[in-house]
Design a protein around this motif. Sequence first.
Motif, PDB file in Angstrom:
ATOM      1  N   GLN A 180       0.847  -1.181   0.000  1.00 17.16           N
ATOM      2  CA  GLN A 180       0.000   0.000   0.000  1.00 17.16           C
ATOM      3  C   GLN A 180       0.890   1.240   0.000  1.00 17.16           C
ATOM      4  OE1 GLN A 180      -2.216  -0.529   3.654  1.00 17.16           O
ATOM      5  NE2 GLN A 180      -0.700   0.516   4.878  1.00 17.16           N
ATOM      6  N   LYS A 213       1.325  -3.888   3.913  1.00 12.78           N
ATOM      7  CA  LYS A 213       0.167  -3.710   4.780  1.00 12.78           C
ATOM      8  C   LYS A 213       0.522  -4.131   6.200  1.00 12.78           C
ATOM      9  CE  LYS A 213      -3.318  -4.289   1.176  1.00 12.78           C
ATOM     10  NZ  LYS A 213      -4.423  -5.119   0.637  1.00 12.78           N
ATOM     11  N   ASN A 214      -0.075  -3.462   7.163  1.00 13.89           N
ATOM     12  CA  ASN A 214       0.147  -3.701   8.591  1.00 13.89           C
ATOM     13  C   ASN A 214       1.488  -3.188   9.094  1.00 13.89           C
ATOM     14  OD1 ASN A 214      -2.399  -4.988   9.000  1.00 13.89           O
ATOM     15  ND2 ASN A 214      -1.550  -6.874   8.140  1.00 13.89           N
ATOM     16  N   LYS A 237      -2.435   3.205   7.411  1.00 16.60           N
ATOM     17  CA  LYS A 237      -3.477   2.842   6.444  1.00 16.60           C
ATOM     18  C   LYS A 237      -3.106   3.351   5.059  1.00 16.60           C
ATOM     19  CE  LYS A 237      -7.176   3.036   9.918  1.00 16.60           C
ATOM     20  NZ  LYS A 237      -6.252   3.309  11.035  1.00 16.60           N
ATOM     21  N   ASP A 238      -3.608   2.668   4.050  1.00 20.35           N
ATOM     22  CA  ASP A 238      -3.382   3.109   2.674  1.00 20.35           C
ATOM     23  C   ASP A 238      -3.971   4.508   2.499  1.00 20.35           C
ATOM     24  OD1 ASP A 238      -2.619   2.724  -0.102  1.00 20.35           O
ATOM     25  OD2 ASP A 238      -4.757   2.623  -0.521  1.00 20.35           O
TER      26      ASP A 238
END
Length: 359
Positions: free
Chosen positions: A277, A294-295, A349-350
Amino acid sequence: MQIGLVGLQFSGKTTLFNTLSSNASHSQSNKEEATVEVVKVPDERLDNCSKIFNPKKQVNATIEVFDIPGLRMSEDNKVKITNSFLTAVRNNDALFYVIRAFKDESIVHPMNTIDPARDIEFLETEFLFSDIAFLENRLEKIKKDMLKSKDERLKKELPLIEKLFQHAEKELPLRTLELDETEIKILSGYQLLTLKPLVIAVNYDESSIATVDEEIKKLKSKFEKSGAEFIPFFAKIEYELSQMTEEDRQIFMQDYGIKESALSKILRTSYQMLGLQSFFTVGEDECRAWTIKKNFTAQQAAGVIHTDFFNKFIRAEVVHYDDFIKYGSFAKCKDAGVWRLEGKEYIVKDGDILNIRHN
């Protein structure tokens, strides 16, 4: 991130590559191995931030795209997989099979007829055979080495390789086998072909625009156990689009009923497959998109910008792109309560816009 375009000769693979290359920052060519382009990832969110800040520089995220030479007919009138081809394929994080579905009597298919399902099955079978051969050899070597050594790593690896071998012998690609993080780490150096994320990009001509959704549905049904994503595209049309201005491109796409360009589909799908992302840093000097997994935590994202930011991380100022566009400035985001300070464990977050506070 590296993605490899793989296909039979005259599949439209190089036309697709040239379309992607129209958004490239530099190129490098080696006809015996692959042609390489570093492609800017288009991101409307970053473009909009640049319109607001008017920075001296805009830096898009990038990916490397490899155009692997197409498979040709051998002297015995068969399509042959060579070791050099397999080596070129292995050096990628994800694969795109470019499959021909367009008809053109002036361009002869290497197998003489147009049959997308057959071509997909050919590539999958050849790559699976390659993985089975590797796993079989690896099993023999581990068992021999365990007679000479009490290496704990071999004891952990043996049941994993056996599990993969049994799965592949059922004619199932390894990407459909559920693996945990430890197992993925053990396998990371082996570059198994059917373990790589796969997109099957099917190249149609404009006469198929009305029926393409149904055709893709049939292919998805036939290869539902492949664990692959399917993308239909129109190579000739896409190349024409890549040469147009943005205004003309939108009109052209509307006329042909194309909702999203192949470039956007490929890059978006690549990010999804690889668990990636983007977050942004913005200002008058530079607006930049950064690629992370992600994460990732705020501290890990800070480390992507600079290692000192990871080591000396204090806080991250965070506002999501959607909120920033809605309110129009950082000051108004603060007033609305959507601008905040987050600690090192915050999960990015993206589309987050970050400003890192550090020592």
